[in-house]
Design a protein around this motif. Structure first.
Motif, mmCIF file in Angstrom:
data_model
loop_
_atom_site.group_PDB
_atom_site.id
_atom_site.type_symbol
_atom_site.label_atom_id
_atom_site.label_comp_id
_atom_site.label_asym_id
_atom_site.label_seq_id
_atom_site.Cartn_x
_atom_site.Cartn_y
_atom_site.Cartn_z
ATOM 1 N N THR A 40 18.665 -32.368 13.289
ATOM 2 C CA THR A 40 20.184 -32.520 13.177
ATOM 3 C C THR A 40 20.403 -34.206 13.001
ATOM 4 O OG1 THR A 40 20.493 -32.552 15.469
ATOM 5 C CG2 THR A 40 20.804 -30.327 14.417
ATOM 6 N N ASP A 41 19.428 -34.931 13.341
ATOM 7 C CA ASP A 41 19.808 -36.388 13.335
ATOM 8 C C ASP A 41 19.247 -37.145 12.030
ATOM 9 O OD1 ASP A 41 17.255 -35.846 14.342
ATOM 10 O OD2 ASP A 41 17.277 -37.786 15.715
ATOM 11 N N GLY A 42 18.900 -36.072 11.313
ATOM 12 C CA GLY A 42 18.309 -36.649 9.900
ATOM 13 C C GLY A 42 16.955 -37.717 9.927
ATOM 14 N N GLY A 44 16.771 -36.737 6.718
ATOM 15 C CA GLY A 44 16.583 -35.852 5.822
ATOM 16 C C GLY A 44 17.490 -34.621 6.147
ATOM 17 N N LYS A 45 17.775 -33.761 5.034
ATOM 18 C CA LYS A 45 18.510 -32.518 5.358
ATOM 19 C C LYS A 45 17.996 -31.623 6.718
ATOM 20 C CE LYS A 45 20.036 -28.192 3.162
ATOM 21 N NZ LYS A 45 20.019 -27.348 2.040
ATOM 22 N N GLU A 46 18.434 -31.207 7.537
ATOM 23 C CA GLU A 46 18.053 -30.572 8.503
ATOM 24 C C GLU A 46 17.060 -29.213 8.204
ATOM 25 O OE1 GLU A 46 19.400 -28.031 12.773
ATOM 26 O OE2 GLU A 46 20.945 -28.796 11.510
ATOM 27 N N GLY A 47 15.823 -29.074 8.542
ATOM 28 C CA GLY A 47 14.984 -28.276 8.410
ATOM 29 C C GLY A 47 13.987 -28.388 7.464
ATOM 30 N N THR A 48 14.398 -29.425 6.395
ATOM 31 C CA THR A 48 13.455 -29.710 5.544
ATOM 32 C C THR A 48 12.268 -30.573 6.014
ATOM 33 O OG1 THR A 48 14.630 -31.829 4.927
ATOM 34 C CG2 THR A 48 15.237 -29.912 3.603
ATOM 35 N N ILE A 49 11.248 -30.621 5.275
ATOM 36 C CA ILE A 49 9.988 -31.245 5.586
ATOM 37 C C ILE A 49 9.707 -32.468 5.562
ATOM 38 C CG2 ILE A 49 7.440 -31.359 5.162
ATOM 39 C CD1 ILE A 49 7.668 -28.274 4.350
ATOM 40 N N ILE A 50 9.581 -33.298 6.938
ATOM 41 C CA ILE A 50 9.236 -34.720 6.953
ATOM 42 C C ILE A 50 7.773 -34.731 6.448
ATOM 43 C CG2 ILE A 50 8.825 -36.494 8.481
ATOM 44 C CD1 ILE A 50 10.693 -35.419 10.452
ATOM 45 N N GLY A 58 -10.179 -25.294 1.582
ATOM 46 C CA GLY A 58 -10.955 -26.475 2.334
ATOM 47 C C GLY A 58 -10.619 -27.895 1.867
ATOM 48 N N THR A 59 -9.812 -28.076 0.837
ATOM 49 C CA THR A 59 -9.361 -29.270 0.355
ATOM 50 C C THR A 59 -8.094 -29.583 0.909
ATOM 51 O OG1 THR A 59 -10.528 -29.253 -1.824
ATOM 52 C CG2 THR A 59 -8.747 -30.772 -1.559
ATOM 53 N N ARG A 60 -7.719 -30.749 1.810
ATOM 54 C CA ARG A 60 -6.586 -31.386 2.426
ATOM 55 C C ARG A 60 -5.471 -31.898 1.572
ATOM 56 N NH1 ARG A 60 -6.201 -33.010 8.477
ATOM 57 N NH2 ARG A 60 -7.139 -30.909 8.626
ATOM 58 N N PHE A 61 -4.252 -31.290 1.580
ATOM 59 C CA PHE A 61 -3.066 -31.776 1.105
ATOM 60 C C PHE A 61 -2.017 -32.048 2.032
ATOM 61 C CE2 PHE A 61 -5.244 -29.447 -2.425
ATOM 62 C CZ PHE A 61 -4.875 -30.145 -3.530
ATOM 63 N N MET A 62 -1.123 -32.974 1.692
ATOM 64 C CA MET A 62 -0.005 -33.198 2.414
ATOM 65 C C MET A 62 1.305 -33.053 1.504
ATOM 66 S SD MET A 62 -0.929 -36.432 5.192
ATOM 67 C CE MET A 62 0.671 -36.267 5.757
ATOM 68 N N CYS A 63 2.527 -32.895 1.993
ATOM 69 C CA CYS A 63 3.730 -32.618 1.259
ATOM 70 C C CYS A 63 4.902 -33.188 2.130
ATOM 71 C CB CYS A 63 3.906 -31.305 0.408
ATOM 72 S SG CYS A 63 4.049 -30.083 1.632
ATOM 73 N N SER A 64 5.959 -33.619 1.337
ATOM 74 C CA SER A 64 7.204 -33.892 2.043
ATOM 75 C C SER A 64 8.321 -33.598 1.022
ATOM 76 C CB SER A 64 7.372 -35.191 2.599
ATOM 77 O OG SER A 64 7.480 -36.270 1.411
ATOM 78 N N ASP A 65 9.638 -33.548 1.832
ATOM 79 C CA ASP A 65 10.985 -33.358 1.163
ATOM 80 C C ASP A 65 11.490 -34.783 1.224
ATOM 81 O OD1 ASP A 65 11.121 -30.606 0.073
ATOM 82 O OD2 ASP A 65 11.393 -30.163 2.269
ATOM 83 N N SER A 66 11.448 -35.411 0.210
ATOM 84 C CA SER A 66 12.130 -36.734 -0.024
ATOM 85 C C SER A 66 13.749 -36.675 0.230
ATOM 86 C CB SER A 66 11.742 -37.539 -1.073
ATOM 87 O OG SER A 66 12.221 -38.836 -1.166
#
Length: 132
Positions: A40-42, A44-50, A58-66
């Motif tokens: 809730t403290d941002g 980003g929009k609450e619940g979206t991915i940091i 087997g190949t590692r990836f990362m993602c985020s919601d900007s």
């Protein structure tokens, strides 16, 4: 010191979670490893991915919601290369990835493999599929 390198996908329309689970469901031997969300403290929009960590076959990836709207997005100049072992696997991945996406190079024999295509999926991420 051990250096680690993985692909990081930055989504701008709160699509990181949808894309991550789409890819994990699409590829065998794949899983979500960790997901951290905005509260809730941002900012980003609450619940979206940091940030989230997942593996595709087997190949590692990362993602985020900007939470910042950038002037850039994904580009076909950087893509994911997928070696398919069977025509069935190739066609299944092609059909799933091109749905609501864009075909950059249609399925054909371009001289470097028996069957190849280049697609941009509905999230704007590019994939090159190659049948060995």
């Amino acid at each position: 010191m051990k250096t680690s390198i993985c692909t990081f996908l930055t989504f701008q329309d709160h699509k990181a979670e949808e894309a991550m689970y789409f890819y994990v469901d699409l590829f065998d031997n794949s899983k979500v490893i960790d997901v951290q969300r905005y509260g809730t403290d941002g900012p980003g929009k609450e619940g979206t991915i940091i940030s989230a960590i997942f593996e595709l076959n087997g190949t590692r990836f990362m993602c985020s919601d900007s939470f910042i709207q950038h002037d850039w997005n994904f580009t076909p100049a950087v893509s994911n290369w997928v070696e398919c072992e069977t025509e069935e696997e190739f066609n299944g991945l092609y059909n799933a990835l091109m749905e609501n996406g864009d075909v950059k190079m249609p399925i054909d024999n371009y001289g470097f493999s028996q069957q190849f295509t280049f697609v941009e999926d509905k999230f704007g991420v590019s994939w090159q599929l190659n049948l060995e």
